[in-house]
Design an enzyme around this catalytic site. Structure first.
Site, PDB file in Angstrom:
ATOM      1  N   SER A 323       0.848  -1.189   0.000  1.00  0.00           N
ATOM      2  CA  SER A 323       0.000   0.000   0.000  1.00  0.00           C
ATOM      3  C   SER A 323       0.890   1.249   0.000  1.00  0.00           C
ATOM      4  CB  SER A 323      -0.946  -0.030   1.197  1.00  0.00           C
ATOM      5  OG  SER A 323      -1.950   0.936   1.069  1.00  0.00           O
ATOM      6  N   HIS A 438      -7.572  -5.467  -1.121  1.00  0.00           N
ATOM      7  CA  HIS A 438      -6.316  -4.807  -0.769  1.00  0.00           C
ATOM      8  C   HIS A 438      -5.360  -5.746  -0.035  1.00  0.00           C
ATOM      9  CE1 HIS A 438      -3.981  -1.193  -0.632  1.00  0.00           C
ATOM     10  NE2 HIS A 438      -3.934  -1.148   0.689  1.00  0.00           N
TER      11      HIS A 438
END
Length: 464
Positions: A323, A438
């Site tokens: 991320s 994610h």
């Protein structure tokens, strides 16, 4: 006092709290709500609601400093129509080497006390804080098994001073303890390690950044491994959103990869650059928006300090991050290919000119800055990995991993980075999971698959 609270966020930086007054009308509370508190849940003792301050807060002429935890008399605030005047007291002010930041498990309320996970030089310390008759708060320490990472429950029994606490470090699997009457720990259970970790050790060091700031980092290695300039080093860091990275047994996005690396003879490093929350808001604020390059300069300072200590050499470092940490992986690979011989960029941001137009990107503008701003835009482009690729530079073969179903960071970041690198003639590896969002995985089989890919790549690049 039991009072329902409603928390709403317009962005990572703009969070509001509401409740209902006696007339059952929705009332906005004029109090600052940190993102961490919004994630963990607002709680307190009696009528005292506790808040973590991300900025200085001036109330009735008194300033409460950023980084502190304060208490607000909620009943009084409601009577005053949401205004906190005269209803605020200081609960705990961290020392220079402490922080109260933490995404989850940073505080809880049990019985008549608040328990705080105080991070002292990137190591957990638990403090019991209880109100006393004169309006102040009494602080006592709760001993932990070591210098690792503790996690407090989001919610505990408000009628007893006992609760469950989790403790772990890089080499100690998570253990569950019962805290009795806020004083002693009783071990209830502990996960088993898949490998024997008794032959490894973790040490903390501090590197000096170019501006003189001391940047902490941890090295985990085999006990019998002496400083060796040929040692392959895997570095992990995050450096963003005020989130501290401490000694968790499994790390965000990479799970057990670092333990596989250790078992194969590598050295693992956790770096704590500015941008995170290791030393509170000041540590975070030092690397936001136009000062974002500070994160990466701190990482280079750590790598160079490791080289000076004889633990490795240029080109023998691999970097892994997810991320925001995936952005960091892209930056270090494009800015310092002389240091990093491998880089794994997981569900990353890589195009910092258009990040705000994709999925959740607009909510991160307080962290990174506005690409359309005449000052912040050039600062973003200066480190944006996608925009700083050059055909004549020799980069490590970056491993980009993303997910088709990532609804937070658009997979287009990794896709276009891979395409541009191929067009320029650079070697690049790309993997896109079809599910998992994610996290890139929906179950343990998927997580094991991802960890295996990462470990094999690192061994091929740095150990063969």
């Amino acid at each position: 006092m039991r009072q329902p609270l409603l928390v709403g966020a317009r962005s990572f930086a703009e969070v509001h709290a509401y409740t209902w007054n006696e007339a059952e009308e929705l009332l906005e509370l004029k109090i600052p709500v940190a993102l961490i508190d919004a994630f963990s849940g607002l709680t307190g003792v009696g009528t005292q609601l506790t808040l973590l301050l991300q900025n200085d807060w001036n109330v009735s002429g008194e300033t409460f400093p950023s980084g502190a935890r304060v208490a607000v008399d909620l009943a009084r605030v409601i009577r005053q129509g949401g205004q906190p005047d005269g209803a605020v007291s200081l609960v705990y002010m961290p020392k220079e080497n402490e922080s109260l930041a933490g995404l989850f498990g940073s505080f809880t309320a049990a019985g008549d006390a608040i328990y705080l996970n105080v991070i002292e030089d990137v190591k957990s310390r638990i403090r019991r804080v209880a109100p006393v008759a004169d309006g102040s708060w009494e602080v006592t320490a709760l001993p932990l098994p070591g210098d690792g990472a503790a996690s407090l429950p989001m919610f505990a029994d408000p009628y007893t001073d006992s609760f469950l606490l989790r403790y772990e470090n890089f080499l100690t699997p998570p253990a569950l303890y019962r805290v009795d009457e806020g004083q002693s720990l009783q071990l209830l259970s502990q996960e088993r390690s898949e490998i024997d970790l008794s032959g490894y050790v973790t040490e903390q060091f501090f590197a000096q950044a170019s501006d003189g700031t001391s940047v902490p980092y941890f090295i985990t290695r085999a006990i019998d491994r002496k400083p060796d300039a040929s040692a392959p080093v895997l570095m992990y860091a995050y450096g963003g959103f005020g989130i501290p990275m401490i000694q968790n047994y499994e790390l965000f996005y990479i799970g057990p990869t670092h333990r596989i690396w250790l078992e194969q003879g590598g050295v693992f490093v956790l770096a704590n650059p500015r941008g995170g929350g290791e030393y509170g808001p000041r540590w975070h604020q030092a690397a936001k928006r136009t000062t974002r390059q500070t994160v990466y300069d701190d990482i280079y300072a750590v790598a160079e300090d490791i080289i000076k200590r004889g633990f490795s050499a240029p080109g023998r470092f691999g970097f892994i991050g997810g991320s925001n940490g995936g952005l960091t992986a892209g930056v270090v690979a494009t800015q310092r290919p002389d240091l990093f011989g491998a880089a794994i960029s997981l569900v990353p941001l890589l195009d910092m000119e258009r990040y705000h137009l994709l999925l959740s990107g607009a909510s991160w503008m307080d962290e990174y800055g506005n690409p359309e701003d005449p000052v912040e835009g050039p600062a973003l482009l200066a480190y944006s990995p996608y925009h700083n690729l050059k055909p004549e530079v020799s980069y490590p073969e970056i491993f980009l991993l993303t997910s088709t179903r990532d609804d937070r960071v658009h997979p287009g970041h990794a896709r276009k980075m891979a395409h541009k690198m191929q067009d320029m003639g650079h070697e690049v590896l790309f993997y896109e999971a079809r599910e998992g969002g994610h996290a890139m995985a929906v179950d343990n089989e998927g997580r094991a698959f991802n960890a295996a890919m990462q470990a094999v790549y690192l061994m091929q690049k740095l150990m063969e």
